[in-house]
Design a protein around this motif. Structure first.
Motif, short mmCIF file in Angstrom:
data_model
loop_
_atom_site.label_atom_id
_atom_site.label_comp_id
_atom_site.label_asym_id
_atom_site.label_seq_id
_atom_site.Cartn_x
_atom_site.Cartn_y
_atom_site.Cartn_z
N ARG A 141 54.09 33.38 36.83
CA ARG A 141 54.24 34.03 38.12
C ARG A 141 54.68 35.48 37.93
O ARG A 141 54.18 36.36 38.61
CB ARG A 141 55.25 33.29 38.98
N ALA A 142 55.59 35.72 37.02
CA ALA A 142 56.04 37.09 36.76
C ALA A 142 54.84 37.94 36.37
O ALA A 142 54.67 39.05 36.84
CB ALA A 142 57.08 37.10 35.65
N THR A 143 53.99 37.39 35.52
CA THR A 143 52.80 38.11 35.10
C THR A 143 51.92 38.44 36.30
O THR A 143 51.34 39.51 36.37
CB THR A 143 51.99 37.26 34.10
N SER A 144 51.86 37.51 37.23
CA SER A 144 51.00 37.75 38.39
C SER A 144 51.55 38.84 39.31
O SER A 144 50.80 39.65 39.81
CB SER A 144 50.78 36.46 39.17
N LEU A 145 52.87 38.83 39.53
CA LEU A 145 53.45 39.91 40.33
C LEU A 145 53.26 41.24 39.61
O LEU A 145 52.98 42.27 40.22
CB LEU A 145 54.94 39.68 40.59
N GLU A 146 53.40 41.17 38.30
CA GLU A 146 53.18 42.36 37.49
C GLU A 146 51.73 42.82 37.62
O GLU A 146 51.46 44.02 37.77
CB GLU A 146 53.47 42.00 36.03
N ALA A 147 50.82 41.85 37.59
CA ALA A 147 49.40 42.17 37.74
C ALA A 147 49.13 42.78 39.11
O ALA A 147 48.33 43.71 39.24
CB ALA A 147 48.55 40.92 37.53
N LEU A 148 49.81 42.25 40.10
CA LEU A 148 49.67 42.79 41.46
C LEU A 148 50.16 44.24 41.50
O LEU A 148 49.51 45.12 42.08
CB LEU A 148 50.47 41.92 42.43
N ALA A 175 47.59 43.58 52.48
CA ALA A 175 47.15 42.66 51.43
C ALA A 175 48.19 42.53 50.32
O ALA A 175 48.35 41.45 49.73
CB ALA A 175 45.82 43.14 50.84
N ILE A 176 48.91 43.61 50.05
CA ILE A 176 49.92 43.57 48.97
C ILE A 176 51.05 42.62 49.34
O ILE A 176 51.45 41.75 48.57
CB ILE A 176 50.49 44.98 48.67
N LEU A 177 51.55 42.78 50.57
CA LEU A 177 52.66 41.93 51.02
C LEU A 177 52.23 40.46 51.10
O LEU A 177 52.99 39.57 50.70
CB LEU A 177 53.17 42.42 52.39
N LYS A 178 51.03 40.23 51.59
CA LYS A 178 50.52 38.86 51.67
C LYS A 178 50.51 38.22 50.28
O LYS A 178 50.89 37.07 50.10
CB LYS A 178 49.09 38.88 52.22
N GLU A 179 50.06 38.97 49.28
CA GLU A 179 50.03 38.48 47.90
C GLU A 179 51.45 38.26 47.36
O GLU A 179 51.70 37.28 46.66
CB GLU A 179 49.30 39.48 47.00
#
Ligand code: URA
Ligand code: URA
Length: 247
Positions: A56-63, A159-163
């Motif tokens: 999950r950390a990687t995904s927020l980082e990816a975002l 879109a950023i907040l939704k993600e």
């Protein structure tokens, strides 16, 4: 929560959301999205395990990587920093403010100015630390002279907040101030009518309260804000207890 109760909750929240959208003359696009987010409740209730946390950390980082150079609206050309969010990537509680101010733009972190210091004190007063919760804003870039965000800026950032909500999977969201409340609930009502109860936001319970900077200027907002955040803490404790019972 048993199946009956969660189904009852789903129906109540769905009816409320559809009514809200009808009030504003909107299409009921809530239904399919809300249903697929809310229905797999037992899945969502489980806290992620260690391995999942690093995913999950990687995904927020990816975002962050995907958006930190964003120029979808004019604010992207004027910022010093893209202010993404801070705190616990697996937080149960997410706080959403309006937009970065001068200090936040300078430092790249949300809520680090005077309003931010007050937010830290409010969090501490209900036994949360900034590291436990996740803190972000509707807009990730500072509007000039802290003017109100424009609708097209809110749309560009949505879109950023939704993600972020999808990735953090908070159990509770607290909208700080009118701009955050109206953007998250897609309603034009005043804080006074929205505060004091839980709403639904993408299948997550959302509470509205006054913005800390409002409190700095209007002492009369202190008492209702105190009531709201105590309600938030109580609901958080209730959720933790019912999770413990379910496992
Ligand atoms: N504890 C957590 O782990 N997360 C929160 O959001 C609040 C308390
Ligand atoms: N006000 C906000 O709404 N957000 C911040 O990050 C700082 C001040």
């Amino acid at each position: 929560m048993n199946r009956q109760a969660s189904l009852a909750d789903l129906i109540r929240e769905t009816v409320e959301a559809v009514q809200q959208e009808a009030e504003q003359g909107l299409e009921t696009h809530f239904l399919p999205e809300g249903l697929d987010k809310v229905l797999p409740l037992p899945e969502r209730r489980r806290k992620p395990e260690r391995a999942a946390q690093s995913d999950r950390a990687t995904s927020l980082e990816a975002l962050y990587e995907r958006y930190h150079l964003c120029t979808a609206c004019a604010l992207g050309h004027q910022r010093k920093h893209f202010v993404f969010g801070s705190g616990n990537e697996n937080a149960d509680v997410m706080f959403v403010g309006e937009a970065p101010g001068a200090h936040e733009d300078e430092q790249g972190q949300p809520f680090v100015g005077a309003a931010g210091k007050l937010l830290t004190r409010i969090l501490n007063a209900i036994d949360f630390t900034r590291d436990e919760v996740y803190i972000t804003n509707i807009l990730k870039c500072r509007p000039p002279n802290n003017r109100d965000p424009r609708p097209e800026e809110i749309d560009a950032c949505d879109a950023i907040l939704k993600e972020q909500i999808r990735l953090v999977q908070p159990r509770l969201i607290c909208a700080l101030g009118r701009v955050a409340a109206q953007a998250l609930l897609k309603r034009n009502s005043s804080i006074r009518t929205l505060r004091g109860r839980f709403h639904d936001c993408h299948g997550v319970k959302l509470l509205v309260t006054y913005h800390p900077s409002g409190l700095l200027h209007n002492p009369a907002y202190k008492r209702p804000t105190w009531e709201d955040v105590q309600m938030l803490r109580k609901e958080y404790d209730r959720i933790v207890q019912s999770d413990a019972k379910a496992t």
